[in-house]
Structure formats: C-alpha cells, structure tokens
Design an enzyme around this catalytic site. Structure first.
Site, short mmCIF file in Angstrom:
data_model
loop_
_atom_site.label_atom_id
_atom_site.label_comp_id
_atom_site.label_asym_id
_atom_site.label_seq_id
_atom_site.Cartn_x
_atom_site.Cartn_y
_atom_site.Cartn_z
N GLY A 12 0.78 -1.23 0.00
CA GLY A 12 0.00 0.00 0.00
C GLY A 12 0.81 1.28 0.00
O GLY A 12 0.33 2.32 0.46
N MET A 90 -4.34 -6.67 -6.66
CA MET A 90 -3.91 -7.76 -7.53
C MET A 90 -5.06 -8.68 -7.93
O MET A 90 -5.04 -9.88 -7.65
CB MET A 90 -2.79 -8.56 -6.84
CG MET A 90 -1.61 -7.72 -6.43
SD MET A 90 -0.85 -6.86 -7.82
CE MET A 90 0.03 -8.21 -8.59
N ARG A 91 -6.05 -8.10 -8.57
CA ARG A 91 -7.20 -8.89 -9.03
C ARG A 91 -7.56 -8.47 -10.45
O ARG A 91 -7.51 -7.29 -10.79
CB ARG A 91 -8.43 -8.61 -8.16
CG ARG A 91 -8.34 -9.09 -6.76
CD ARG A 91 -8.62 -10.55 -6.60
NE ARG A 91 -9.90 -10.96 -7.19
CZ ARG A 91 -10.32 -12.21 -7.24
NH1 ARG A 91 -9.58 -13.18 -6.75
NH2 ARG A 91 -11.48 -12.50 -7.78
N HIS A 109 0.24 0.92 -13.28
CA HIS A 109 0.87 -0.31 -13.76
C HIS A 109 2.37 -0.02 -13.93
O HIS A 109 2.74 0.98 -14.53
CB HIS A 109 0.25 -0.73 -15.10
CG HIS A 109 0.86 -1.98 -15.64
ND1 HIS A 109 0.57 -3.23 -15.12
CD2 HIS A 109 1.76 -2.18 -16.63
CE1 HIS A 109 1.26 -4.15 -15.79
NE2 HIS A 109 1.99 -3.54 -16.71
N LEU A 144 -7.28 -6.07 -19.68
CA LEU A 144 -6.26 -5.96 -18.63
C LEU A 144 -5.13 -5.01 -19.02
O LEU A 144 -4.54 -5.15 -20.11
CB LEU A 144 -5.69 -7.35 -18.33
CG LEU A 144 -4.61 -7.42 -17.24
CD1 LEU A 144 -5.20 -7.13 -15.87
CD2 LEU A 144 -3.90 -8.75 -17.26
N GLU A 174 6.37 6.38 -9.16
CA GLU A 174 4.94 6.05 -8.97
C GLU A 174 4.33 6.96 -7.92
O GLU A 174 3.21 7.45 -8.09
CB GLU A 174 4.79 4.58 -8.54
CG GLU A 174 5.15 3.59 -9.62
CD GLU A 174 4.89 2.14 -9.21
OE1 GLU A 174 3.99 1.90 -8.38
OE2 GLU A 174 5.59 1.25 -9.71
C1 GRF Z 1 3.35 -1.05 -7.58
O1 GRF Z 1 4.57 -1.30 -8.20
C2 GRF Z 1 2.28 -0.85 -8.60
O2 GRF Z 1 2.74 -0.26 -9.76
C3 GRF Z 1 1.80 -2.24 -8.89
O3 GRF Z 1 1.92 -2.93 -7.68
C4 GRF Z 1 2.86 -2.27 -6.83
C5 GRF Z 1 2.10 -1.92 -5.59
O4 GRF Z 1 2.90 -1.38 -4.59
N1 GRF Z 1 0.47 -2.20 -9.46
P1 GRF Z 1 2.22 -0.73 -3.32
O5 GRF Z 1 1.29 -1.76 -2.71
O6 GRF Z 1 1.48 0.50 -3.75
O7 GRF Z 1 3.36 -0.41 -2.39
#
Ligand code: GRF
Length: 209
Positions: A12, A90-91, A109, A144, A174
């Site tokens: 998270g 993750m779904r 992503h 997806l 990110e």
């Molecule tokens: C990140 O790298 C995001 O791009 C991917 O999953 C990871 C999640 O990391 N979808 P976090 O749970 O936000 O730390």
C-alpha cells in the site's frame, strides 16, 4: 468533496502517497475508505492509523470472480465513491464491474503501457533490452492493463539494473505521478476523449524522467 475509495492487496505504498498528498495539499476530496481483498495487507494498518475506514472483502471467500466483484462493488458503493483507485490491487476485474465505474476507476501499472502488460514487468523490460522503463497511470477498461493513459514516468535502464533495483527506482516515480493524477481527477481536470486523456485542454504530461 469528492469521495475516493482505494483498493489494495498488500504493502500500500501508493495508497500512502495518495493519502499523504490529499492531506498536505488539502484536496477537495476525502479518502472515504481503503478496501483490501486480503486480510493481512500491510497497508490496512497505515490507513487505520490515519482514521480512514478500512474494510476487507476477502477474495478467497468467494466461489467465483462474479460473486466477489458484486460484493466488492456493494462495499465500494456503500461509501458513495466518486473515484475508485487501484493501488497494488492484484485482481482481474469483470467487465461488469469495470463498466459500473467507467471513467472513474484508475490503476497504476509498473511499465510504459502498452508494453509489458501483466506480471513481472521489470523482468519483461530487462529481457526485452529496452533502455527506458516506467510506470503508467490509466483509466481501467475491461481489457487488462489497457485504457486511456493519464500519465507516465520513466527511468533509464542501466547495465547493472536488476528486477529489484528497477522496482525501487520506479516506486519513487509512482509516488509522484499517482497522487498527481488522482488530484487532477478530483479537481475535475481530466477529460477522456477516446483513448486520450486531456488535462485542462492539453494532453496529459509527457514522460517525466
Ligand atoms: C506497484 O509497483 C504498482 O505499480 C503495482 O503494484 C505495486 C504496488 O505497490 N500495481 P504498493 O502496494 O502501492 O506499495
């Protein structure tokens, strides 16, 4: 005040970056809830520590994708969400679910889409020998890791880079682009035109290296 519901499955850290930005920049928005499909998601503790309602809709407890998505939708809608933010959720979501939140559900992503969809994106980039890798914030569509792109950020791939080092470098980016994209949404500045996202009359940011 726009209401945001954030979905997580694990650490998270993107959720945390969004919560922090919303507080420090005083967005006209409220993080209405953080929902996880896994009871042990580490991010739940952080959300609770910020006084944000948390909820678990455990994917394992459902027999199929449709019934899980229906329960998840009910949970999200009970918070009257204007925006659904997938942050390491993750779904794979059903088309019906995605349709229900059309143009108000976004995802991050860890690749420069449309390259490298699915899992293990850092390894995919290394295997392909590309010189730049990145992350993409996009609206979610039924396909997806597709959908109108809101913003992207890049990192240069160095000779010594590994899957782990790329993941680390990219996470910093990110945490910059995701809160910014969510903020643009809550400020009503994002317009979707076909596959393109327009920000205040101009196309979304170019690749921020
Ligand atoms: C990140 O790298 C995001 O791009 C991917 O999953 C990871 C999640 O990391 N979808 P976090 O749970 O936000 O730390």
């Amino acid at each position: 005040m726009k209401k945001i519901v954030i979905l997580i499955s694990g650490r998270g850290s993107n959720m945390q970056a969004i919560v922090q930005a919303s507080q420090s920049q005083q967005w006209p928005a409220q993080i209405a809830a953080v929902i996880s499909n896994k009871p042990d998601a580490a991010g739940l503790a952080y959300a609770a520590s910020q006084g944000i309602p948390t909820m678990v809709v455990e994917s394992k407890a459902f027999q199929n994708r449709e019934s899980f998505d229906t329960a998840l939708q009910q949970a999200i809608d009970s918070f009257q969400a204007d925006l659904v933010v997938l942050a390491g959720f993750m779904r794979i979501l059903t088309p019906q679910f995605v349709q229900h939140y059309e143009n108000r559900i976004m995802n991050i992503h860890p690749s420069l889409l449309p390259s490298f969809v699915g899992l293990h994106t850092h390894q995919q980039a290394l295997d392909a020998g590309v010189k730049f890798h990145g992350a993409t914030v996009h609206f979610v569509t039924a396909e997806l890791d597709h959908g109108p792109i809101i913003d992207q950020a890049c990192v240069r791939i160095e000779h010594a880079d590994t899957e782990e080092s790329l993941a680390q470098k990219l996470l910093v980016k990110e945490h910059q682009i995701y809160p910014r994209a969510v903020r643009l949404f809550v400020e009503g500045k994002l317009v979707v035109e076909g596959n393109r996202v327009i920000v205040n009359g101009s196309e979304a940011d170019s690749c921020a290296i």
